[in-house]
Design an enzyme around this catalytic site. Structure first.
Site, PDB file in Angstrom:
ATOM      1  N   GLN A 248      70.010  13.877  16.231  1.00  0.00           N
ATOM      2  CA  GLN A 248      69.545  12.426  15.702  1.00  0.00           C
ATOM      3  C   GLN A 248      69.668  11.259  16.995  1.00  0.00           C
ATOM      4  O   GLN A 248      69.415  10.073  16.502  1.00  0.00           O
ATOM      5  CB  GLN A 248      70.805  12.178  14.512  1.00  0.00           C
ATOM      6  CG  GLN A 248      70.808  12.979  13.363  1.00  0.00           C
ATOM      7  CD  GLN A 248      71.755  12.811  12.256  1.00  0.00           C
ATOM      8  OE1 GLN A 248      72.424  13.590  12.042  1.00  0.00           O
ATOM      9  NE2 GLN A 248      71.872  11.551  11.837  1.00  0.00           N
ATOM     10  N   ARG A 395      75.943  10.522   5.641  1.00  0.00           N
ATOM     11  CA  ARG A 395      75.268   9.752   5.161  1.00  0.00           C
ATOM     12  C   ARG A 395      76.017   8.269   4.747  1.00  0.00           C
ATOM     13  O   ARG A 395      76.415   7.895   3.493  1.00  0.00           O
ATOM     14  CB  ARG A 395      74.588  10.088   3.932  1.00  0.00           C
ATOM     15  CG  ARG A 395      73.310   9.545   3.565  1.00  0.00           C
ATOM     16  CD  ARG A 395      72.429  10.061   2.391  1.00  0.00           C
ATOM     17  NE  ARG A 395      71.216   9.262   2.201  1.00  0.00           N
ATOM     18  CZ  ARG A 395      70.201   9.589   1.740  1.00  0.00           C
ATOM     19  NH1 ARG A 395      70.286  10.800   1.167  1.00  0.00           N
ATOM     20  NH2 ARG A 395      69.252   8.596   1.298  1.00  0.00           N
ATOM     21  N   CYS A 396      76.759   7.776   5.959  1.00  0.00           N
ATOM     22  CA  CYS A 396      77.850   6.954   5.482  1.00  0.00           C
ATOM     23  C   CYS A 396      77.944   6.091   6.954  1.00  0.00           C
ATOM     24  O   CYS A 396      77.866   6.824   7.980  1.00  0.00           O
ATOM     25  CB  CYS A 396      79.067   7.605   5.434  1.00  0.00           C
ATOM     26  SG  CYS A 396      80.691   6.833   5.759  1.00  0.00           S
ATOM     27  N   GLU A 765      72.460   4.530   3.185  1.00  0.00           N
ATOM     28  CA  GLU A 765      73.552   5.225   2.746  1.00  0.00           C
ATOM     29  C   GLU A 765      74.164   4.616   1.465  1.00  0.00           C
ATOM     30  O   GLU A 765      75.238   5.098   1.066  1.00  0.00           O
ATOM     31  CB  GLU A 765      74.480   5.266   3.879  1.00  0.00           C
ATOM     32  CG  GLU A 765      73.990   5.937   4.877  1.00  0.00           C
ATOM     33  CD  GLU A 765      74.377   5.676   6.467  1.00  0.00           C
ATOM     34  OE1 GLU A 765      74.170   6.586   7.319  1.00  0.00           O
ATOM     35  OE2 GLU A 765      74.960   4.558   6.703  1.00  0.00           O
TER      36      GLU A 765
END
Ligand SMILES: Cc1cc2nc3c(=O)[nH]c(=O)nc-3n(C[C@H](O)[C@H](O)[C@H](O)COP(=O)(O)OP(=O)(O)OC[C@H]3O[C@@H](n4cnc5c(N)ncnc54)[C@H](O)[C@@H]3O)c2cc1C
Lengths: 811, 290
Positions: A248, A395-396, A765
């Protein structure tokens, strides 16, 4: 200041709005026609034709001539001494070229250890001992994938098992030391605090009501459908290392690889092709990547390594695993006055969390959430255990999920304890619209918000008051139904360089736009989409700013040889940082375009005004030059003394984070016979400021809500007392699908960010952060009258069954 | 997750398959839908040297009524059962189960024969067939052998089939007047094996239960009948008290082990609840209700 810069500044004055209150609306802002497809249009994703037709190109699709395959021998113990590694039988297998051990890496220049993102160290391959189950022990390189898989069974590793320490509270007793490589023989890694302890203690001393609750947010896994992998391609002739990898953050990885390996940075090219889900799990560097690169260096051949599902679930970084004890105080009027939190962060065998370097517990101190209170104090202690290192921000935005879960549970407990309706109690305690920008007791400055509006809308859609009536009727009949609210505040878009860096690299992000002579464009960004729809969203940002149809803008990311340097995609940062960079780069182009238009129209720059896709003469719009006219002129007829071409780059250092928010309401029915929880309805009202593509935003929310349902009811990584992972396949690591998901009902309010160039905030998120507490609150709401105060997630039928039977409820 | 090496055979007749099995002996495994066998091979829990793929054998896939029985070819896919109007109309217990076996993707491949031959107490068909009192038809080198389902499940993953026998057909007695059945399963998510499940097939004469077979899924090492539970309602009026007694009996006679799906205590109590719910539904259906 150059002329160009000053004209950019005058087009877009410094964010003075940063200190003013923003209006809230339901109306999506659209300023361009359909054919341009700027912001607000429901444009179908440009990347989808390739994904829908199976034409995506992932790491495992990379096939190079002469490519070798790597497989990894993994530890069957969570904690054991390595007495001997005998690879002779494996090496004797036809097709096996090499077995790489920790000793080999050491001899190759101390590559057996690597730094983590949190300035800790982590083994690449062990020499003396293993510290978690499924840890990488050594690697086999072979001419065929199948030969490699057979050969790992022929490597004989002799272990002497050591006691595992799985529970972080046990670990703190320091009876079993996980990291005896360290000078200090303790499992306690760090202590971190935020807020004002004295002020908080004072508030608690004066409180009329205090509630206290312990909770655990268990270890979970991102479980992306694509596992991690790499094709390392070292060319000994040119001295160049190409690394196709599932990452990523390709640029940061290149720099880290250069620093660790000693290879010059211009001879390293990281290519992140299509990614089948990242969710934070593809931010860290895993040992497999390093060994794969070494294998290519050693053999001078391309080497492929692709994890299987169990390796991915068992050894890659986890998320959460926070043990929290929180207290919330209120005055006699039921106004929240303070929050006091102690936390144990189970890091596993190394602090390999993916946080900005100055934030060992990430943004956890956002934990006062959407509520105005006098004081707060938060403590976190990091602990080593014999479990895989981590944890990533699944996802945070760096631990905001843990913070929101805690404060939303505490708020609900306090409301119930005071006998107040949880919705009314929230409204009473919300930070009010006129308080923005709001300085939180732990030091954050929230940019904009209107929590009342979002909650009111959610209550309206779901029919909150009627549901409460239904609940009362059902309860009278002995049926169990609950309604749960979560009114979260997110903190995304890291971040301003004064505070945010990763290993010293500031967390700006970048965009570079080139307009071709025919008015089409290519734009490259420092981020990397893993399903977020950047190829569409970024094109729409450029369309919005320059009027070039989004369909005419090609977006590229992920190749470090071509894209500008950036920190990558995670923590909902792409729109707040790289998206902003795209807008700013477009504005630089617009400023140059103005000069060219003035030249072509033979008027002064000040006589021109911008309209959608053109500079036109003020008062006589017939006299204009479209961006396409101007692009052509930039290469064929540019003013004397001006550089040819039409392109710009921007490195955007955001002045603040963005603070998206929302209110979610869940309705659950509980089966008193089996303990099953069914989410009957779920309404999600999100506010992420100005919306770039409503379709993409809704898609993000749908997916995120399902990933929020997951830890609420299903997912947990479970270890036995020996540290063996019991959830190493999808048969036991329970990822919910469309079948388990309720019909997600989504809606929005829009309260723009005052400082983002487009008024946008991150959104990817919010749903993962907001959904679990809404569901948990609904379940506790269904059982409160039975004396239930709290249930840890995942809320399994068995946990509910136990609570019901303990309360004498059966079927 | 790469299986060990094996040799692959694809016979096109039952005779060829049986003769291959006879020659290869213990070293061979039949491959049907592959949805129990292949995962086991990928984890290298099973490492057969030979696979005998029966998917190319014609005439092993059918669902029809014949001589007072529903006969199902061993190679019939779960999805064919699921979409059979015959099953939906006349065999509600089988229809209930057909919707909750694994997930739609697995049901497209998995076969009824494989589900039974695997003799996995976690699979749903064993309890269903026990409740129906089905018979299973095997073909070996010596010809056909008919095995009553009560004799079929011998141990954990162990059936009465010999290594050189192929399961070819399953026969379910067609329900007579006043009979009804139901399957009730609790799972952690779609595609999961049961935490527990109850299969009930019974006959009602007025308010009296004149025949009852009850079987349980995944709460014993070998697929089991719940005889004590049956006794509570057989020849009785299935009142709420009798149904509760049957549930309790099933909870007592099952033999679950603790795992990630739940503790032993939990599984017993859930078995009680599911047996009760399945009996209630079966009675309603037997009496003409939905
Ligand atoms: C994700 C997942 C979830 C699942 N969930 C469930 C569930 O909830 N309930 C459930 O009941 N099942 C479940 N299953 C198992 C599934 O139903 C299998 O398909 C079934 O158990 C085996 O049938 P098969 O045709 O796939 O057999 P195979 O896997 O091909 O074979 C299984 C065994 O039976 C033997 N065999 C197969 N056919 C014959 C034959 N005709 N004669 C002799 N021996 C034979 C094979 O040699 C092998 O030993 C699940 C499977 C998966 C992958």
């Amino acid at each position: 200041m150059s002329h160009l810069e000053s004209s950019v500044q005058s087009l877009h004055p410094a964010p003075e709005g940063a200190s003013k209150q923003m209006e809230t609306t339901d109306q999506i802002r659209i300023t361009t026609p359909e054919k341009v497809c700027g912001m607000g249009h429901r444009m179908k994703r440009k990347e989808d034709p390739r994904f829908i037709r199976g034409q995506g190109h992932y790491v495992d699709d990379v096939k190079l001539p002469g490519m070798l395959y790597m497989d990894i021998v993994r530890s069957p113990y969570a904690h054991a001494k390595i007495l001997n590694i005998d690879a002779s039988e494996a090496l004797a297998t036809p097709g096996v070229l090499a077995v790489i051990t920790g000793k080999d890496l050491k001899d190759a220049g101390n590559l057996h250890w690597m730094p983590t993102l949190m300035s800790d160290t982590q083994m690449v391959l062990p020499i003396d001992k293993v510290v978690y189950f499924a840890q990488e022990v050594c690697a086999v390189v072979a001419t065929e994938r199948y030969i490699a898989a057979d050969a790992i069974e022929k490597v004989n590793v002799e272990y002497e098992p050591l006691p595992a320490v799985v529970d972080p509270f046990e670990a703190l007793k320091d009876e079993v030391i996980v990291r005896d490589d360290k000078e200090k023989k303790t499992n306690h890694v760090w202590h971190w605090e935020a807020g004002d302890k004295e002020a908080t203690d004072k508030v608690f001393g004066e409180a009329a009501t205090v509630v206290k609750q312990s909770m655990h947010l268990p270890r979970i896994h991102v479980a992306s459908i694509e596992t991690c992998g790499m094709v390392a391609n070292y060319d000994p002739t040119m001295g160049k290392m190409q690394l196709y990898m599932t990452t990523q953050a390709p640029h940061a990885i290149r720099t880290v690889f250069a620093l660790v390996s000693g290879l010059p940075e211009h001879k390293i090219q990281v290519i992140s092709p299509d990614i089948g889900g990242g969710f934070g799990g593809k931010v860290p560097v895993y040992p497999g990547y390093v060994v794969c690169a070494v294998a290519s260096l050693v053999t001078g051949k391309p080497v492929k390594w692709i994890e299987d599902r169990s390796e991915n679930l068992q050894a890659d970084s986890f998320a959460r695993d926070y043990h929290i004890t929180a207290e919330m105080a209120a005055d006699a009027k039921g106004k929240i006055t303070g929050l006091r939190v102690k936390t144990l962060a189970d890091n596993g065998a190394a602090d390999a969390a993916a946080n900005p370097s100055k934030f060992p517990a990430g943004m956890y101190s956002i934990c006062t959430g959407s509520y105005d209170m006098k004081a707060a104090h938060v403590e976190v202690d990091g602990v080593y255990t014999t479990k895989p290192p981590g944890g990533v921000a699944y996802r945070c935005s760096f631990r905001v999920t843990e913070a929101v879960h805690m404060v939303e549970r505490m708020t609900d407990i306090l409301a119930h304890e005071l006998g107040e309706d949880p919705a009314d109690f929230r409204v009473k305690n919300f930070i009010k619209p006129e308080q923005f920008p709001y300085k939180s007791p732990t030091g954050w400055e929230y940019d904009s918000g209107n929590y009342d509006a979002a909650l009111a809308k959610a209550m309206d859609i779901i029919g909150y008051r009627e549901l409460r009536k239904e609940q009362a009727e059902k309860r009278a009949r002995g049926e169990l139904m609950g309604i749960g609210i979560c009114s979260f505040t997110e903190v995304v878009g890291a971040g301003p360089s004064r505070d945010f860096d990763i290993l010293g690299i500031k967390m700006f992000d970048s965009a570079e736009i080139r307009i071709h002579p025919t008015g089409k464009a290519i734009a490259r960004f420092g981020t990397k989409s893993q399903g977020q729809g950047h190829e569409t969203t970024y094109a729409q940002i450029i369309a919005e700013e320059l009027g070039i149809p989004a369909a005419d803008v090609e977006i590229e990311e992920g190749d470090t040889d071509t894209a500008p340097y950036g920190l990558g995609t995670y923590a909902s940062r792409s729109t707040p940082t790289a998206g902003a960079a795209g807008a700013m780069a477009a504005r630089k182009i617009k400023a140059k375009a103005r000069k060219i238009a003035a030249h072509l129209l033979e008027v002064g720059e000040d006589d021109l005004e911008w309209s959608v896709d053109r500079w036109q003469v003020k008062g006589s719009p017939d006299q204009h030059k479209t961006i396409q006219d101007i692009a052509f002129a930039a290469y064929t007829n540019h003013p004397q003394g001006m550089e040819a071409g039409l392109e710009a780059t921007d490195y955007y250092d955001p002045p603040n984070l963005t603070f998206p928010f929302g209110s979610y309401i869940a309705v659950v029915d509980v089966d008193s016979g089996t303990g099953e929880v069914k989410v009957r309805r779920f309404v999600a009202v999100d506010d992420c400021g100005n919306i770039i593509n409503p379709l993409v935003v809704e898609g993000q929310i749908h997916g995120g809500l399902t990933q929020g349902l997951a830890p609420a009811l299903f997912e947990e990584i479970v270890y036995d007392e020996n540290g063996q992972n019991l959830t190493g396949t999808f048969a036991d690591y329970l990822v919910p699908t469309a079948v388990e998901s309720p019909k997600w009902e989504t809606a929005h309010t829009i309260t723009p960010s005052p400082h983002h160039p487009l008024g946008a905030k991150g959104v990817g998120e919010s749903p993962t952060v907001g959904a679990p507490p809404a569901i948990a609150n609904a379940v506790v709401d269904a059982l409160w009258h039975l004396g239930v105060r709290h249930v840890d997630i995942p809320i399994t039928p068995q946990k509910i069954w136990k609570l019901l039977r303990d309360a004498g409820v059966s079927d | 997750m790469i299986p060990g090496e094996f040799e692959y055979h694809a016979p096109s007749t039952v005779e060829d398959a049986v003769s291959l099995l006879d020659t290869l002996g213990d070293e061979a495994k039949v491959l049907a839908g592959g949805h129990s066998l292949v995962p086991a091979m990928r984890f290298r829990l099973a490492q057969p040297r030979h696979l005998v793929d029966i998917n190319r054998i014609a005439g092993l896939s059918y669902v029809r009524e014949e001589d007072g029985h529903l006969v199902i070819g061993a190679l019939t896919r779960e999805s064919e059962l699921e979409h059979s109007s015959l099953v939906a109309g006349r065999y509600p217990l089988l229809a209930d189960a057909g919707r909750v076996i694994a997930d739609p993707l697995v049901r497209n491949r998995g076969t009824v024969g494989g589900n039974l031959a695997h003799a996995d107490p976690a699979n749903d068909h064993p309890a269903v067939m026990l409740a129906y009192g089905a018979t299973l038809v095997a073909r070996g080198p010596g010809g056909e052998r008919v095995i009553p389902v009560d004799d079929f499940f011998v141990g954990l993953f162990e059936s009465a089939l010999k290594p050189n026998e192929l399961l070819v057909e399953i026969r379910i007695p067609s329900p007579g007047a006043g009979s009804g059945g139901a399957y009730r399963k609790l799972e952690r998510k779609v595609g999961d094996y049961a935490i527990s499940a109850a299969a009930v097939q019974l006959t009602m004469d007025g308010s009296m239960c004149t025949a009852a077979r009850i079987a349980l899924t995944n709460v014993s090492p070998v697929p089991m009948r719940a005889n004590a539970a049956e006794a509570e309602i057989l020849g009785e009026e299935p009142t709420e008290d009798a149904i509760e007694a049957a549930g309790r009996a099933a909870a007592a006679e099952c033999d679950p082990s603790a795992d990630l799906r739940g503790s032993e205590e939990y599984k017993r109590d859930i078995t009680r609840v599911l047996v009760k719910r399945a009996i209630r539904a079966a009675v309603t259906r037997a009496q003409g209700g939905a």
